[in-house]
Structures are given as structure tokens and as C-alpha cells.
Design a protein around this motif. Structure first.
Motif, mmCIF file in Angstrom:
data_model
loop_
_atom_site.group_PDB
_atom_site.id
_atom_site.type_symbol
_atom_site.label_atom_id
_atom_site.label_comp_id
_atom_site.label_asym_id
_atom_site.label_seq_id
_atom_site.Cartn_x
_atom_site.Cartn_y
_atom_site.Cartn_z
ATOM 1 N N GLU A 1 5.388 -12.204 -3.196
ATOM 2 C CA GLU A 1 6.121 -12.151 -1.913
ATOM 3 C C GLU A 1 6.883 -10.843 -1.765
ATOM 4 O OE1 GLU A 1 8.781 -15.396 -1.440
ATOM 5 O OE2 GLU A 1 7.250 -16.919 -1.810
ATOM 6 N N SER A 2 7.699 -10.517 -2.773
ATOM 7 C CA SER A 2 8.537 -9.328 -2.674
ATOM 8 C C SER A 2 7.690 -8.061 -2.644
ATOM 9 C CB SER A 2 9.534 -9.278 -3.838
ATOM 10 O OG SER A 2 8.873 -9.290 -5.084
ATOM 11 N N THR A 3 6.579 -8.045 -3.383
ATOM 12 C CA THR A 3 5.681 -6.894 -3.359
ATOM 13 C C THR A 3 5.094 -6.693 -1.973
ATOM 14 O OG1 THR A 3 5.104 -7.173 -5.700
ATOM 15 C CG2 THR A 3 3.563 -5.922 -4.335
ATOM 16 N N ALA A 4 4.658 -7.776 -1.353
ATOM 17 C CA ALA A 4 4.077 -7.683 -0.019
ATOM 18 C C ALA A 4 5.106 -7.210 1.002
ATOM 19 C CB ALA A 4 3.504 -9.041 0.404
ATOM 20 N N LEU A 5 6.329 -7.716 0.917
ATOM 21 C CA LEU A 5 7.377 -7.306 1.856
ATOM 22 C C LEU A 5 7.710 -5.823 1.690
ATOM 23 C CD1 LEU A 5 9.728 -10.413 1.628
ATOM 24 C CD2 LEU A 5 8.462 -9.678 3.660
ATOM 25 N N LEU A 6 7.791 -5.357 0.450
ATOM 26 C CA LEU A 6 8.065 -3.943 0.210
ATOM 27 C C LEU A 6 6.899 -3.068 0.669
ATOM 28 C CD1 LEU A 6 9.735 -4.166 -3.310
ATOM 29 C CD2 LEU A 6 10.836 -3.403 -1.201
ATOM 30 N N TRP A 7 5.678 -3.557 0.483
ATOM 31 C CA TRP A 7 4.497 -2.801 0.908
ATOM 32 C C TRP A 7 4.477 -2.609 2.427
ATOM 33 C CZ3 TRP A 7 0.069 -4.506 3.731
ATOM 34 C CH2 TRP A 7 -0.963 -3.568 3.791
ATOM 35 N N LEU A 8 4.936 -3.616 3.148
ATOM 36 C CA LEU A 8 4.954 -3.508 4.610
ATOM 37 C C LEU A 8 5.881 -2.396 5.086
ATOM 38 C CD1 LEU A 8 4.980 -7.261 5.701
ATOM 39 C CD2 LEU A 8 3.198 -5.578 6.193
ATOM 40 N N ASP A 9 6.861 -2.034 4.292
ATOM 41 C CA ASP A 9 7.804 -0.981 4.654
ATOM 42 C C ASP A 9 7.219 0.390 4.311
ATOM 43 O OD1 ASP A 9 10.027 0.448 5.421
ATOM 44 O OD2 ASP A 9 11.196 -0.027 3.639
ATOM 45 N N GLY A 10 6.233 0.799 5.115
ATOM 46 C CA GLY A 10 5.643 2.116 4.939
ATOM 47 C C GLY A 10 4.266 2.124 4.298
ATOM 48 N N ARG A 11 3.870 1.052 3.656
ATOM 49 C CA ARG A 11 2.544 0.939 3.029
ATOM 50 C C ARG A 11 2.240 2.186 2.196
ATOM 51 N NH1 ARG A 11 -0.755 -2.877 7.131
ATOM 52 N NH2 ARG A 11 1.031 -3.668 8.246
ATOM 53 N N ARG A 12 3.161 2.538 1.331
ATOM 54 C CA ARG A 12 3.070 3.797 0.582
ATOM 55 C C ARG A 12 2.153 3.712 -0.628
ATOM 56 N NH1 ARG A 12 9.323 4.514 -0.304
ATOM 57 N NH2 ARG A 12 9.118 2.227 -0.300
ATOM 58 N N ILE A 13 1.796 2.516 -1.052
ATOM 59 C CA ILE A 13 0.873 2.334 -2.175
ATOM 60 C C ILE A 13 -0.413 1.718 -1.639
ATOM 61 C CG2 ILE A 13 0.517 1.189 -4.396
ATOM 62 C CD1 ILE A 13 3.540 1.135 -4.747
ATOM 63 N N PRO A 14 -1.581 2.235 -2.047
ATOM 64 C CA PRO A 14 -2.842 1.644 -1.571
ATOM 65 C C PRO A 14 -2.888 0.147 -1.829
ATOM 66 C CG PRO A 14 -3.276 3.705 -2.702
ATOM 67 C CD PRO A 14 -1.815 3.399 -2.912
ATOM 68 N N ARG A 15 -3.289 -0.576 -0.828
ATOM 69 C CA ARG A 15 -3.280 -2.033 -0.901
ATOM 70 C C ARG A 15 -4.111 -2.556 -2.061
ATOM 71 N NH1 ARG A 15 -5.961 -6.041 3.605
ATOM 72 N NH2 ARG A 15 -6.863 -7.314 1.957
#
Length: 229
Positions: free
Chosen positions: A161-175
């Protein structure tokens, strides 16, 4: 000339249409920014008619969250076939498909949105977590997990959950990298727990025995070995 006649929807059909429209709008923008007028316009009906089916924006929002939570929980359903690492990687792929497609809606579901503090919203979030927990235990072929294994699984779900939420903030790491990393995280958490608990250790040995040399768990071992050389 024959003109088309708009078919009148039944009550439940109209409710489902409004939920779908609202979910689409909430998925693209923060629920706080979506008005009843916008929902009515997108559904092709009047504002008063929206209130005929839902007493207010909050009830429509919660109905949309219910559909979203059902969809998200279903992403963890995976046939118990093949090695665990590959199964978890497919689960993470579907999980991030949802996050990618419903970014604001996912954030609203996990963070509460305008319904923060609502017992309904909290219950929906808990239902997603519990569905994920049950599915992961099923993949492990465990019905009554020891305390440390329960901690591993629930901690990993929170991490996803927390990883997905942080990823949404800029998507700075390849999914794709994050999906693989989360599978590695599960293996790492399981390994650490196995160091303290023989029952979890036996489970880990069984899982590793079924993993192919080119699977995600073996990839983690290779990366760690290279790091320590």
C-alpha cells in the motif's frame, strides 16, 4: 424518419451507472474536486435525479469506494498453480494496474479522502486488506498461520500500500521494478522471520524448493550474492 428513443433505466441500473460515473471521475481527480453537478452531467441526468438515488455526495462516494475496494481485493485472486514468486509477481502486476488506472481513487480509498473518519470507509479499507491476507495465506497453503507468519503477511500488505501511494507521487521509479521489488520484499520478510521461527523456516524451505532458477526469488538471491562479493 424514425427517431431513437432513450431507454429508461431501472432503479438499480441507474444506481450502478451513477456509481460507475462517479468512480471514473473520482479516479481521475480528488473526490473533493468532483461536484454532484459534474456527476449528473456525465450521467446525462439532472442534479435532483442524482439525489433521488443517493442522499448526498458522501453516500455516492462510499458506493464508488465499495466498487473500487471489491475490484482491488479481486486483484489478489490468483490460481494456486506454479511457483509462489511468479504468482506474487502477477498479483503485483494487477495491483499496480489498478493503482495506475485509478490513482486519485486509490489514494482516496487508502487515505480516507472526504470521508476520513467514516466507519464505512475504514471498513472498506480493512476488507481489502483482509481479502489480500486470506489470498496470500492461500498461496502459502496455510490455514492457521503462526504469529510471526501473520506479521510477515500483514506487514507486506501494508508495504505494498505505502509503496503504491509513494509511487503515485511522481512515479519516479519504473513500475515493473517496484512490482519485482515487492515480491523480493515478501521473500526477505519471510526469510528474516524464518531465522527466528522454525515453523516459518520449514515454510520457507518448501517455498524455495518449488522456485525455478529463473524465478523472482532466485533473482533476489543472485542480487544479494553479487552485492556481498
Amino acid at each position: 424518419m424514425t427517431t431513437g428513443v432513450r431507454r429508461r433505466m431501472g432503479v438499480e441500473e441507474r444506481r450502478q451507472q451513477l456509481i460507475g460515473v462517479a468512480l471514473d471521475l473520482f479516479s481521475r481527480r480528488s473526490p473533493d474536486e468532483v461536484s454532484i453537478d459534474e456527476i449528473a452531467s456525465a450521467a446525462g441526468i439532472s442534479r435532483p435525479l442524482v439525489y433521488h438515488y443517493f442522499p448526498g455526495k458522501l453516500s455516492l462516494y462510499e458506493a464508488a469506494l465499495q466498487r473500487a475496494s471489491d475490484d482491488l481485493a479481486a486483484r489478489f485472486v490468483e490460481p494456486r498453480e506454479g511457483p509462489l514468486g511468479a504468482r506474487l509477481l502477477r498479483v503485483m502486476g494487477r495491483y499496480f494496474n489498478f493503482v495506475d488506472e485509478h490513482g486519485p481513487g486509490f489514494s482516496a480509498l487508502m487515505r480516507g479522502g472526504p470521508a476520513v473518519g467514516s466507519s464505512t470507509t475504514n471498513a472498506l479499507v480493512d476488507s481489502v486488506r483482509q481479502a489480500a491476507y486470506v489470498q496470500i495465506l492461500s498461496h502459502l497453503d496455510v490455514t492457521e498461520p503462526p504469529a510471526r507468519l501473520e506479521l510477515v503477511v500483514r506487514s507486506w500488505i501494508s508495504l505494498a500500500e505505502s509503496t503504491a501511494l509513494l509511487w503515485l507521487d511522481g512515479r519516479r521509479i519504473p513500475r515493473a521494478e517496484l512490482e519485482a521489488q515487492l515480491v523480493h520484499d515478501f521473500a526477505a520478510l519471510l526469510a528474516v522471520s524464518a531465522a527466528y521461527d522454525e515453523e516459518t523456516g520449514a515454510l520457507l524451505r518448501r517455498v524455495i524448493a518449488d522456485e525455478p532458477a529463473d524465478g523472482p526469488f532466485a533473482d533476489l538471491v543472485g542480487r544479494l550474492t553479487g552485492f556481498m562479493d
